[in-house]
Design an enzyme around this catalytic site. Structure first.
Site, PDB file in Angstrom:
ATOM      1  N   LYS A  36       0.820  -1.234   0.000  1.00 42.37           N
ATOM      2  CA  LYS A  36       0.000   0.000   0.000  1.00 42.37           C
ATOM      3  C   LYS A  36       0.842   1.268   0.000  1.00 42.37           C
ATOM      4  O   LYS A  36       0.473   2.249  -0.630  1.00 42.37           O
ATOM      5  CB  LYS A  36      -0.979  -0.005   1.164  1.00 42.37           C
ATOM      6  CG  LYS A  36      -0.330   0.123   2.520  1.00 42.37           C
ATOM      7  CD  LYS A  36      -1.361  -0.056   3.621  1.00 42.37           C
ATOM      8  CE  LYS A  36      -0.710   0.137   4.972  1.00 42.37           C
ATOM      9  NZ  LYS A  36      -1.430  -0.546   6.041  1.00 42.37           N
ATOM     10  N   ARG A 131      -8.822  -1.044  16.639  1.00 40.25           N
ATOM     11  CA  ARG A 131      -9.109  -0.646  15.274  1.00 40.25           C
ATOM     12  C   ARG A 131     -10.072  -1.706  14.768  1.00 40.25           C
ATOM     13  O   ARG A 131     -11.134  -1.868  15.358  1.00 40.25           O
ATOM     14  CB  ARG A 131      -7.825  -0.505  14.434  1.00 40.25           C
ATOM     15  CG  ARG A 131      -8.065   0.363  13.193  1.00 40.25           C
ATOM     16  CD  ARG A 131      -6.822   0.545  12.335  1.00 40.25           C
ATOM     17  NE  ARG A 131      -6.478  -0.668  11.586  1.00 40.25           N
ATOM     18  CZ  ARG A 131      -5.445  -0.755  10.756  1.00 40.25           C
ATOM     19  NH1 ARG A 131      -4.646   0.279  10.578  1.00 40.25           N
ATOM     20  NH2 ARG A 131      -5.186  -1.880  10.107  1.00 40.25           N
TER      21      ARG A 131
HETATM   22  C1  LIG Z   1      -0.616  -1.453   6.427  1.00 38.87           C
HETATM   23  C2  LIG Z   1      -0.994  -2.742   6.995  1.00 38.87           C
HETATM   24  C3  LIG Z   1      -0.010  -3.690   7.264  1.00 38.87           C
HETATM   25  C4  LIG Z   1       1.465  -3.443   7.040  1.00 38.87           C
HETATM   26  O1  LIG Z   1       1.937  -2.595   8.039  1.00 38.87           O
HETATM   27  P1  LIG Z   1       3.495  -2.245   8.170  1.00 38.87           P
HETATM   28  O2  LIG Z   1       3.592  -1.610   9.502  1.00 38.87           O
HETATM   29  O3  LIG Z   1       3.816  -1.319   7.045  1.00 38.87           O
HETATM   30  O4  LIG Z   1       4.246  -3.497   8.082  1.00 38.87           O
HETATM   31  C5  LIG Z   1      -0.413  -4.918   7.793  1.00 38.87           C
HETATM   32  N1  LIG Z   1      -1.705  -5.177   8.040  1.00 38.87           N
HETATM   33  C6  LIG Z   1      -2.678  -4.284   7.787  1.00 38.87           C
HETATM   34  C7  LIG Z   1      -4.094  -4.645   8.082  1.00 38.87           C
HETATM   35  C8  LIG Z   1      -2.363  -3.038   7.266  1.00 38.87           C
HETATM   36  O5  LIG Z   1      -3.338  -2.148   7.022  1.00 38.87           O
END
Ligand SMILES: *Cc1c(COP(=O)(O)O)cnc(C)c1O
Length: 363
Positions: A36, A131
């Site tokens: 993302k 969350r």
């Molecule tokens: C963005 C996201 C991740 C990855 O997070 P990082 O801290 O960049 O490794 C993992 N799980 C979900 C649900 C996310 O939204």
């Protein structure tokens, strides 16, 4: 080469991803490469796949569509619960999604039946970060309901910590997730394939040698891109922290007093600043601003100091270096500034090949 730009060293990203995949494999944990932050950039997605990730994950269907259009056929998971208004796109382009609402799973089931496909569902569990997630006490009945939907395959469970409330992943909540997987399988048979423990905030726990129980997957973005874990932002041994550099151009250099003059009120962002007198200062304006980056999330080369930023101007104290109009200044960038830079239409992504940048790096 356009400016400002993000220079992403794919070799370093590949090294980081491959190292994490190898180390976590020793604890039976696979890595979902999270795309993302790079908006589903197909080149970076390909690097992650080459590094041995078990699949890709993205929170936005638009990014997943970008990767599909580029011909990426590997497994991609939507790691945010789907919007009802995007259900058809989710079923078409994502193999799996993270879910917390039976109404959404019902809609996924209808869309999947219509298009004669199956769609995988990972149920997210609330473990205290507040969350997303189903309350643990509601899990068994939610699994039961999920199993009854046609064209939906229950894939497993997952949790996300350290995002909204900063709750650390550790023994207690990871054991709770493991136990939940056990109780699901005790009731319905061995159906829980994926137990996804979290994100880059889980690295410390996962590499600590602790018993990882049933946790067999982590979803990693920041740790791969920035080489750090996400609880204390400590560097991970053997990983590159400098795979990504922000480069921006100097548009003014002048010696000015360090104290502003006139009446002090709010600045453009509603802040009232306080200044200390450091005498006449050599200042440079760099053509980048809050519209493109989070100024608290970038660091200039050693000896330079960020004095402030407005929408389009970043002001530096460059007294300890020699800077000219037109110079390119490299900045280290953190995850939050990187997120904003990636979504700014004014910031390009490009490889590093300009000698002026190298010169600036050695300032
Ligand atoms: C963005 C996201 C991740 C990855 O997070 P990082 O801290 O960049 O490794 C993992 N799980 C979900 C649900 C996310 O939204």
């Amino acid at each position: 080469m356009t400016l400002p730009r993000l220079e992403i060293d794919l070799g370093k990203i590949e090294h980081n991803a491959h190292t994490l995949v190898t180390r976590l494999a020793r604890s039976g944990i696979s890595v979902m490469g999270v795309t993302k932050a790079v908006l589903g950039d197909p080149e970076i997605a390909a690097v992650l796949l080459r590094s041995g990730v078990s699949g890709l994950g993205d929170s936005r269907i638009e990014n997943i569509e970008t990767m599909r259009r580029a011909g990426i056929r590997s497994e991609i998971t939507l790691i945010r619960t789907p919007m009802l208004s995007q259900i058809d796109r989710v079923v078409r382009h994502a193999d799996m999604s993270f879910n917390t609402e039976l109404d959404v799973i019902a809609a996924l089931s209808s869309a999947a039946q219509k298009s004669n496909k199956t769609h995988g569902v990972v149920l997210m569990v609330e473990l205290g970060d507040l969350r997303e997630g189903i309350m643990p006490g509601d899990m068994l009945k939610t699994v039961e309901a999920t199993l009854a939907f046609p064209n939906i395959v229950f894939k497993g469970i997952g949790a996300n910590l350290a995002c909204l409330s900063g709750i650390s992943p550790g023994k207690a909540n990871m054991v709770a997730l493991s136990d939940l997987a056990d109780s699901i399988d005790a009731k319905f048979g061995p159906i829980t394939d994926i137990v996804s423990g979290g994100n880059s905030a889980n690295i410390e726990w996962a590499l600590s040698g602790a018993d990882t129980g049933r946790i067999n997957n982590l979803r990693l973005g920041e740790a791969i891109l920035f080489g750090c874990e996400a609880l204390h932002r400590l560097p991970i041994d053997g990983l590159h922290q400098d795979a990504i550099t922000l480069v921006a151009e100097v548009i003014e250099t002048k010696i000015k007093p360090s104290l502003p003059w006139g009446n002090v009120a709010q600045n453009a962002f509603g802040e009232i600043n306080h200044f200390s007198d450091r005498g006449p200062t050599s200042r440079a304006i760099v053509a980048i601003g809050r519209q493109d980056i989070d100024p608290t999330g970038i660091s200039p080369p050693p000896g330079f100091e960020i004095l402030g930023a407005s929408s389009d101007h970043l002001v530096l104290d460059v007294s300890s270096g020699h800077v000219c109009v037109g110079d390119e200044i490299p900045f280290q960038i953190n995850y939050s500034a990187f997120l904003r830079a990636m979504t700014s239409p004014f910031v390009e992504i490009g490889p590093s090949s300009n000698p002026r940048v190298l010169a600036a790096t050695t300032l």
